[in-house]
Design an enzyme around this catalytic site. Structure first.
Site, PDB file in Angstrom:
ATOM      1  N   ARG A 153       0.954  -1.214   0.041  1.00 38.08           N
ATOM      2  CA  ARG A 153      -0.007  -0.223  -0.234  1.00 38.08           C
ATOM      3  C   ARG A 153       0.893   1.267  -0.073  1.00 38.08           C
ATOM      4  NH1 ARG A 153      -0.991   2.050   4.615  1.00 38.08           N
ATOM      5  NH2 ARG A 153      -3.196   2.568   4.455  1.00 38.08           N
ATOM      6  N   ASP A 168      -1.567   8.151   7.011  1.00 40.09           N
ATOM      7  CA  ASP A 168      -1.931   7.238   7.854  1.00 40.09           C
ATOM      8  C   ASP A 168      -1.585   7.203   9.399  1.00 40.09           C
ATOM      9  OD1 ASP A 168      -2.900   5.510   5.878  1.00 40.09           O
ATOM     10  OD2 ASP A 168      -1.102   4.381   5.547  1.00 40.09           O
TER      11      ASP A 168
END
Ligand code: ADE
Length: 251
Positions: A153, A168
């Site tokens: 990712r 994130d």
């Protein structure tokens, strides 16, 4: 990025690699994952991959020859590919390690099984050892899937443009702020007003503060290294004071 996975149980990978984001990353050609059965590198009739440990004791040890042959075959002429053994003895996997691995264009992952692998595998081919946490799994396969997922990712293009990996949890050195979506009220619980205000600057400030609050409450260790502004350090000071006060009142 190309990831080669050496395992005795390639079928274990079917689900995670063929669904959702990892599936799409492969379809888009951003990620290619190659599974290799270590048993294919045995030379005896019984295709043996493990044996009893020299010196006695319980359990079985993964044999050196099939593993070294598998790595050499898969690696080919490319001597610089990281060869990572998944083991509870490795360095602990964090977002930082995921970023570090994502910078390579190839990785080889070895999934250990049984009591461990013959030490000479480490001496001959392993360049890095990773543990996904201080607990013992039945083998490195689930750990390899965790590593593949976290690394994949981070490859540019794998997440959609609106989904920034940089924001994130952990990427900013903080846990994430609380999220809300419709409806604005559910069973008397309301969405914080600032999120409905349309004031982007105020929203941003609220989110940073809530991320700091959450990190302070749950993972204060992360705050030792998190990059905070002067104002945010003051806010942290206030949280610490509040807590000191609370403890004084309710020891
Ligand atoms: N194999 C068994 N346990 C493991 C762990 N915690 N991390 C990585 N590989 C493992």
């Amino acid at each position: 990025m190309r990831i080669d996975i050496l395992t005795l149980f390639p079928a274990m990978f079917a689900g995670p690699l063929t669904e959702s984001i990892l599936k799409r990353a492969q379809e888009k050609g951003l990620l290619s994952i190659h599974l290799h059965n270590i048993r294919d590198y045995t030379t005896d009739r019984h295709r043996t991959t493990d044996d009893t440990p020299y010196g006695g004791g319980g359990g079985m040890v993964m044999m050196v020859e099939p593993l070294v042959k598998a790595v050499e075959d898969v690696r080919g002429a490319d001597q610089h590919v990281p060869v990572i053994l998944l083991t509870p003895q490795g360095r602990v996997f964090t977002q930082r390690v995921a970023c570090e691995l994502a910078a390579h264009d190839r990785l080889i992952l070895i999934c250990g099984r049984y009591e461990g692998v013959d030490e000479r595998v480490r001496q001959l081919v392993v360049t890095d050892e990773i543990s996904i946490g201080d607990y013992v799994l039945t083998g490195g396969e689930l750990a390899a899937m965790v590593v593949v997922d976290a690394v994949a990712r981070l490859i540019p293009g794998v997440l959609g443009a609106r989904w920034a990996a940089e924001e994130d949890s952990h990427a900013m050195g903080l846990l994430e702020y609380p999220h809300y979506t419709r409806p604005p009220v559910f069973r008397g619980l309301v969405v914080p007003e600032v999120l409905l205000s349309g004031d982007h600057q105020a929203v941003e400030r609220w989110r940073r503060r809530e991320a700091i609050r959450r990190t302070w409450e749950r993972r204060p260790d992360l705050l030792l290294i998190a990059p905070l502004s002067e104002e945010e350090r003051w806010f942290l000071g206030e949280l610490a004071e509040d807590e000191a006060l609370r403890r004084a009142v309710h020891p």
